[in-house]
Design an enzyme around this catalytic site. Structure first.
Site, short mmCIF file in Angstrom:
data_model
loop_
_atom_site.label_atom_id
_atom_site.label_comp_id
_atom_site.label_asym_id
_atom_site.label_seq_id
_atom_site.Cartn_x
_atom_site.Cartn_y
_atom_site.Cartn_z
N ASP A 188 1.00 -1.15 0.00
CA ASP A 188 0.08 -0.17 -0.11
C ASP A 188 0.95 1.17 -0.02
OD1 ASP A 188 -2.62 1.21 -0.01
OD2 ASP A 188 -2.50 1.69 2.07
N HIS A 191 3.30 4.10 6.33
CA HIS A 191 2.70 4.67 5.06
C HIS A 191 1.61 5.57 4.97
CE1 HIS A 191 0.57 0.96 4.78
NE2 HIS A 191 -0.48 1.65 4.10
#
Length: 848
Positions: free
Chosen positions: A101, A317
């Protein structure tokens, strides 16, 4: 803990159906550590499943980190900390890197993945591209240095599949290179909040398997194998990857481009923490080896590791990109504050070992705490020779301290001095009238007509502000104007309303709404000769921007023909919503690409819009610099804490602040302090000193006030290492070895150095080892510090004795880790206890 299951989809005619057993996986060593600390019985159950082969730790990293903005060394630590944790708890390292991701992937990753002992890589985020469709499913990803790793992007386009018939069918119909690889990975389970695979998902797959026993409308499904086994079969089926396509360089995500700028304070916390921890490791390593004045000093590895874990956690992230909810950033800011406090404390403890009775000197220090009749020195934590303009507090300072400055501020509170520093680990000294001025000092002048025209000038460069805009940027030595005719530079603001994801995205249509901002209330605040400065304001809507623009008398580096930097120090009271602030320079330079720093190297990106792939890169990530060069000349923008850049044609920009309202309604509201610099340079980027100058710009020299009787100690602290014969090779990191027993007096003492080639070409470098370091063996290791190749240590004589050196060959952008084994556990003075004649007598330096 977020958990996924995997299934292999096999199109008709390929392979056989596997056993209907279940195997789960979870990434991120940080999650396992939390489980171990907070729920020990549950952790033991997970551990038993791992050892039984039913549960797979994956990824080899501390968290599923952002892969754009962490420094190269931080990415190394993600893998180092992750792999060491998994090996220590489960007896096995990971073979597959796992970032499903992350919002784009640096081209440095293949080399780092392989260096961390992994061979495979899984991701899928590029399926979110909003302009071009990424052309491959299974391919060899070739990094900027030429290292390649086998990569699979699931054609199901998600890592949280629900295991439906549609998901399974998509694994075949969306597969982009069935001609060379027919298998696909279905990663199913509820993520982004946890939950993992559900019973209904397993039942779906059981029924799909039953259907495919007699029908071929769907691809066969194989359950119960690990991700590693999936890649092993891919490798075998593709003749070790030879039949697969290759993709070279970064995996740029054509989406979420706003994440390079959102939550500016988090970006600043990341950059400053990375540099602080590099300095801590450097100084603590020297203190643990020399032990000049504190024999019981122990390298504080656990405390350093604790700080690194906080930084690595914040590189998750959705944290570092600025795309988390507001409460996350309350925690993240606390972690950065703890790293800053602990890091400064660790530095002070180490400096106390090296320089007792010394005091840190900053602009806000109290001179009354300085040693009487003290002198200023600077510790250079980089491995570059450098000159710095330092600020010295003068309120309450004695005559001795005041005599070391060559310019005072208009209010008399701060003085300026020039400090020259040799290589890393050695001390810089102040230039005074007694010692003579350095040849690279170019006195600064400031001119004004009193209202709307201001000029900052030395004999290398000149900048003119006219009617609130930068109307001229002149190379004085060459007489070359760098601003395009009829254009001006300065601040510019855009309307910023992305189509979908507020904090994540900035869309190309924002470029249609520029509004140039003019400086007002410009005034001269420093006249030179060491520093000339003007203060300028911009009042825009509900926000106030104050920028101090300065020109120093020193050049960006000590390279011959280097030019001086123009510094821009901003204090912004920001209260905009859905607007985007940038700084722009329209340059009289033509090139089809601009150059941006990436981890352990740089990357070229287009300045034109020939194809949709070029158009998509209207906002890109860079680290410490962005550069536009043509033959013979170039201009770079250096960044202290910003990561967003762009270059369209001749317009080079750095992105400063955004103002998203979701998922954090108050994102970036309030005060910000940040800096950037403009660096003209003679010669193309590849001939320039831009990478070294940007490194120095981000790494202030650490100034100390030491007693005057410390001269011998200063002389003794020569640079422990230097890179010779290859200006394109940078020594990035110096630390103690991971396996050293710091509490014991016995056992191996090792120093680990990380070096890399910074310009993209081959190099034959000589790593010089100072004569006072008793190195017995040297190895090139992987990132996990496993011994690989033993190096031949050669010796030569210099002014201080017999020094050692090893030869290192580099390919372009190659990263090398060198481990040095010392014969003895430390270096001490043999001076008896009692009153010191000086800090250390060089004639009595001995090694034990």
């Amino acid at each position: 803990m977020s958990e996924q299951d995997i299934a292999t989809l096999i199109p008709p005619g390929y392979g056989r159906i596997g056993l209907p057993s279940r195997k789960s996986l979870a990434s991120s060593a940080q999650q396992y550590k939390w489980l171990e600390q907070l729920y020990p019985p549950l952790f033991e159950r997970v551990k038993a499943q791992v050892l039984d082969g039913k549960f797979q730790p994956i990824g080899g990293s501390w968290v599923e980190n952002d892969a754009n903005m962490p420094s190269g060394e931080a990415l190394v630590r993600q893998f180092l900390f992750g792999q060491r944790y998994f090996e220590s708890r489960f007896g096995k390292r990971c073979d597959t890197a796992w970032l499903p991701d992350s919002f784009g992937l640096t081209g440095a990753l293949p080399q780092l993945i392989r260096g961390a002992g992994m061979k495979y890589f899984f991701t899928q985020k590029l399926s979110w591209n909003n302009i071009n469709v990424f052309p491959h499913t299974t391919f060899n990803w070739v990094g900027i240095d030429g290292t390649q790793v086998l990569c699979h992007m699931t054609p199901v386009d998600t890592y949280t599949a629900q295991a439906t018939v549609g998901d399974v069918n998509k694994g075949q119909t969306n597969h982009k290179n069935l001609e060379s690889s027919q298998a696909a990975l279905l990663v199913f389970g509820n993520g982004d909040g946890g939950g993992g695979p559900l019973a209904k998902m397993l039942e779906n797959l059981r029924r799909i398997r039953a259907v495919t026993n007699t029908h071929r409308e769907l691809p066969p499904v194989s359950m119960g194998r690990s991700v590693d086994e999936f890649f092993v079969e891919l490798l075998a089926a593709s003749n070790a990857g030879k039949t697969l396509p290759n993709w070279h360089g970064e995996l740029y995500l054509e989406f979420h481009r706003g994440t390079y700028t959102s939550h500016g304070s988090i970006k600043k916390g990341n950059r400053h923490s990375e540099i602080l921890l590099r300095d801590v490791e450097h100084v603590a390593t020297l203190a643990s080896l020399y032990k000049l004045h504190k024999n019981d000093y122990v390298y504080p590895k656990q405390r350093i590791d604790d700080s690194w874990e906080k930084v690595l956690l914040n590189q998750f992230h959705d944290v570092l990109p600025g795309s988390a909810i507001g409460m996350v950033y309350e925690d993240a800011e606390k972690l950065y504050a703890e790293v800053r406090q602990d890091g400064e404390r660790l530095l002070e403890e180490a400096f106390t070992v090296l320089f007792p009775d010394s005091v840190a000197v900053t602009r806000n220090s109290n001179p009354k705490s300085f040693p009487s009749s003290g002198k200023l020195v600077g510790f250079n934590a980089t491995f570059f020779r450098r000159s710095d303009l330092i600020e010295v507090p003068l309120v309450g300072a004695g005559a001795g301290l005041k005599s070391q400055v060559l310019q005072t501020s208009s209010d008399g509170k701060v003085g300026y001095a020039v400090m020259n520093s040799p290589g890393g680990g050695s001390l810089g000294t102040v230039c005074t009238p007694e010692t003579g001025l350095h040849a690279q000092i170019f006195p600064v002048s400031v001119y004004t007509n009193g209202s709307d025209n201001f000029v900052l000038r030395n004999s290398t460069v000149q900048l003119t502000i006219s009617k609130g805009r930068i109307s001229s940027l002149l190379d004085v030595k060459l007489g070359r104007e760098l601003i395009a005719q009829g254009s001006t530079g300065g601040l510019v603001i855009f309307e910023d309303r992305p189509n979908y994801w507020d904090a994540w995205d900035v869309e190309c249509h924002h470029l249609e709404t520029p509004k140039q901002l003019a400086f007002t209330n410009v005034s001269v605040v420093a006249q030179g000769p060491l520093r000339g400065s003007v203060r300028a304001e911009v009042k825009y809507d509900r926000s106030t921007i104050v920028v101090t623009i300065s020109l120093d008398s020193i050049t960006a580096s000590v390279k011959e023909n280097s030019r001086s930097l123009f510094h821009f120090d901003a204090v912004v009271d920001w209260h905009q919503r859905h607007e985007f602030l940038k700084f722009e320079l329209p340059l009289d330079i033509h090139s089809n690409h601009a150059t941006y720093e990436t981890q352990f190297g740089h990357v070229h990106r287009p300045t034109h819009k020939n194809t949709t792939w070029d158009i998509a890169k209207f906002e890109v990530c860079g680290h410490k610099y962005a550069d536009l060069s043509e033959y013979g000349y170039g201009v770079a923008i250096l960044s202290e804490s910003k990561y967003g850049f762009s270059c369209s044609g001749n317009l080079l920009c750095i992105s400063l602040l955004r103002a998203a309202t979701a998922p954090d309604a108050e994102q970036d509201q309030g005060e910000h302090r940040f800096s950037w610099a403009v660096m003209p340079h003679e010669g193309h980027f590849l001939e320039s000193d831009v990478p070294a100058a940007a490194y120095i710009y981000n790494s202030p020299v650490r100034v100390r006030c030491v007693p005057n009787d410390g001269d011998a100690s200063i002389s003794a602290l020569q640079a422990p290492f230097a890179v010779e014969g290859a200006r394109n090779v940078f020594l990035e990191t110096m630390k103690r070895g991971e396996n050293d027993d710091h509490a014991a007096d016995s056992g191996a003492t090792t120093i680990v150095l990380r070096l890399y080639e910074a310009f993209g070409g081959h190099a034959q470098a000589k790593l010089r080892i100072a004569s006072h370091l008793p190195v017995s063996k040297a190895y090139v290791t992987n990132l996990l510090e496993d011994d690989d190749t033993e190096l031949n240590i050669m010796h030569t004589d210099d002014a201080r004795g017999t020094c050692g050196f090893v030869r290192l060959d580099f390919r372009g952008f190659e990263v090398k880790t060198v481990k040095l084994v010392l014969q003895h556990t430390g270096i001490l003075t043999s001076q008896p206890e009692g009153k010191r004649e000086s800090w250390i007598n060089i004639d009595r330096l001995s090694i034990f």
